[in-house]
Design a protein around this motif. Sequence first.
Motif, PDB file in Angstrom:
ATOM      1  N   GLY A   1      42.046  48.372 -13.954  1.00 28.13           N
ATOM      2  CA  GLY A   1      40.902  49.261 -13.915  1.00 28.13           C
ATOM      3  C   GLY A   1      40.794  50.090 -15.177  1.00 28.13           C
TER       4      GLY A   1
ATOM      5  N   ARG B   1      38.514  53.376 -17.245  1.00 26.88           N
ATOM      6  CA  ARG B   1      37.801  54.621 -16.982  1.00 26.88           C
ATOM      7  C   ARG B   1      36.334  54.478 -17.385  1.00 26.88           C
ATOM      8  NH1 ARG B   1      40.719  59.979 -18.808  1.00 26.88           N
ATOM      9  NH2 ARG B   1      41.879  59.444 -16.917  1.00 26.88           N
ATOM     10  N   THR B   2      35.453  54.727 -16.436  1.00 29.41           N
ATOM     11  CA  THR B   2      34.013  54.679 -16.699  1.00 29.41           C
ATOM     12  C   THR B   2      33.385  55.964 -16.150  1.00 29.41           C
ATOM     13  OG1 THR B   2      33.368  53.632 -14.610  1.00 29.41           O
ATOM     14  CG2 THR B   2      34.084  52.170 -16.391  1.00 29.41           C
TER      15      THR B   2
ATOM     16  N   GLU C   1      31.769  56.080 -13.452  1.00 29.28           N
ATOM     17  CA  GLU C   1      31.728  55.963 -11.997  1.00 29.28           C
ATOM     18  C   GLU C   1      32.858  56.781 -11.354  1.00 29.28           C
ATOM     19  OE1 GLU C   1      30.628  55.805  -8.691  1.00 29.28           O
ATOM     20  OE2 GLU C   1      29.398  54.419  -9.860  1.00 29.28           O
TER      21      GLU C   1
ATOM     22  N   SER D   1      33.219  56.917  -7.725  1.00 28.63           N
ATOM     23  CA  SER D   1      33.459  56.521  -6.343  1.00 28.63           C
ATOM     24  C   SER D   1      34.800  55.809  -6.172  1.00 28.63           C
ATOM     25  CB  SER D   1      32.323  55.616  -5.843  1.00 28.63           C
ATOM     26  OG  SER D   1      32.238  54.442  -6.630  1.00 28.63           O
ATOM     27  N   THR D   2      35.404  55.396  -7.276  1.00 28.66           N
ATOM     28  CA  THR D   2      36.733  54.803  -7.257  1.00 28.66           C
ATOM     29  C   THR D   2      37.591  55.506  -8.303  1.00 28.66           C
ATOM     30  OG1 THR D   2      36.028  53.083  -8.819  1.00 28.66           O
ATOM     31  CG2 THR D   2      35.995  52.516  -6.469  1.00 28.66           C
TER      32      THR D   2
ATOM     33  N   ASN E   1      39.423  54.202 -10.685  1.00 28.65           N
ATOM     34  CA  ASN E   1      39.017  53.567 -11.933  1.00 28.65           C
ATOM     35  C   ASN E   1      38.026  52.459 -11.579  1.00 28.65           C
ATOM     36  OD1 ASN E   1      41.002  54.700 -14.145  1.00 28.65           O
ATOM     37  ND2 ASN E   1      42.284  54.230 -12.383  1.00 28.65           N
ATOM     38  N   THR E   2      37.468  51.818 -12.576  1.00 29.54           N
ATOM     39  CA  THR E   2      36.552  50.705 -12.330  1.00 29.54           C
ATOM     40  C   THR E   2      37.283  49.399 -12.631  1.00 29.54           C
ATOM     41  OG1 THR E   2      34.617  52.034 -12.910  1.00 29.54           O
ATOM     42  CG2 THR E   2      34.374  49.634 -12.993  1.00 29.54           C
TER      43      THR E   2
ATOM     44  N   ASP F   1      37.750  45.963 -13.752  1.00 31.07           N
ATOM     45  CA  ASP F   1      37.012  44.992 -14.568  1.00 31.07           C
ATOM     46  C   ASP F   1      37.433  43.600 -14.110  1.00 31.07           C
ATOM     47  OD1 ASP F   1      35.694  43.529 -16.445  1.00 31.07           O
ATOM     48  OD2 ASP F   1      36.802  44.303 -18.176  1.00 31.07           O
TER      49      ASP F   1
ATOM     50  N   SER G   1      43.421  50.404  -9.415  1.00 34.21           N
ATOM     51  CA  SER G   1      42.040  50.387  -9.905  1.00 34.21           C
ATOM     52  C   SER G   1      41.118  51.133  -8.956  1.00 34.21           C
ATOM     53  CB  SER G   1      41.561  48.949 -10.096  1.00 34.21           C
ATOM     54  OG  SER G   1      41.669  48.213  -8.890  1.00 34.21           O
ATOM     55  N   SER G   2      41.282  50.905  -7.656  1.00 35.98           N
ATOM     56  CA  SER G   2      40.368  51.516  -6.686  1.00 35.98           C
ATOM     57  C   SER G   2      40.824  52.899  -6.252  1.00 35.98           C
ATOM     58  CB  SER G   2      40.231  50.613  -5.458  1.00 35.98           C
ATOM     59  OG  SER G   2      41.454  50.574  -4.730  1.00 35.98           O
TER      60      SER G   2
END
Length: 337
Positions: free
Chosen positions: A238, A240-241, A243, A245-246, A248-249, A251, A273-274
């Motif tokens: 994951g 860092r973006t 977003e 809601s999680t 990390n994001t 990919d 990641s989540s």
Amino acid sequence: MIIVMKPGATEEHIGAVVQRLAGVDSEAHISTGQLRTVIGAIGDRGRIQQIPWGAMSGVERAVPVLKPYKFVSREFQPEDTVIKVRSAQLGGGVFAPIAGPCAVESRDQLFRTAEAVRNAGATILRGDAFKPRTSPFSFQGLAEDGLQLLAEAREEFDLPFVAEVLDPRDVEMISGYADILRIGTRNMANFGLLSEVGRVHKPVMLKRGFTATVDEWLNAAEYIYKEGNHEVIMVERGIRTFETSTRNTLDISAAPVVKTMSHLPVIIDPSHSSGRRHLVAPLARAALAVGADGFIIDVHPDPEAALVDGDQAILPHEFAELMEQMKALAAALQVTI
């Protein structure tokens, strides 16, 4: 420059190429595949390119490599790298389930988890004795006592284990216990540590930095590979973006992207990641669907009491249910698990 030898090229042919490179003050890094040998030439590009490689006996062709990473590229080694640790395998069409507690907290916690994930089908145990924490007051792990417990669990349940290394000074000690070393996301760009694990004869899992591009991640793998350790496992955990809601994001596209660019195996970390327990299973299934070579999942017998990352840890029975789903999906995709 990558020098591709013909199938059946002899040791004398290979030796002649190595000697020719030495004559222009260049290094030769040899990779022997199932069908042919390729030689990575590192040195003055102009002097290397001036050599008439096609005229040398046993040489099929010479290919310039413009990427900054050479040895982990598909040009250097077309065949997939396959890594075997005891009875476990990463790469080569085998999906490796890796599971266990994020951190070793006690003998009871570790052994309960190890037995459960082994019975469910995990082939490698995860569990850390050293934890890099955002707060210096958070639980930092059991250190060498934790490694000793992991070594006991390995023998008790016949599971090789992977453990994180944080400091170049600890590489020798941790590699004396662990079957696989892991470089965490915070240390992906710790080039001194990467070079140090590149000098040991243990496979290394390299987590993608949470702000790293794929190219930066592959260049980090190059630091390990060029030191002589060719058993590197890429871990997408994951990035860092914007977003929120999680944690990390994830990919998920990184797995097929890296597998087209590199010969190294790629696994997915759906837990870190989540950061959410209910998202682990769908992301794990996605990892298999996109062609990843395995996953690494946090499992804990009592997540609410976990000292580290309890929000993302799944229960042993949930891991068993996930493994049944993974086996059905693997059968449909004709993948060994």
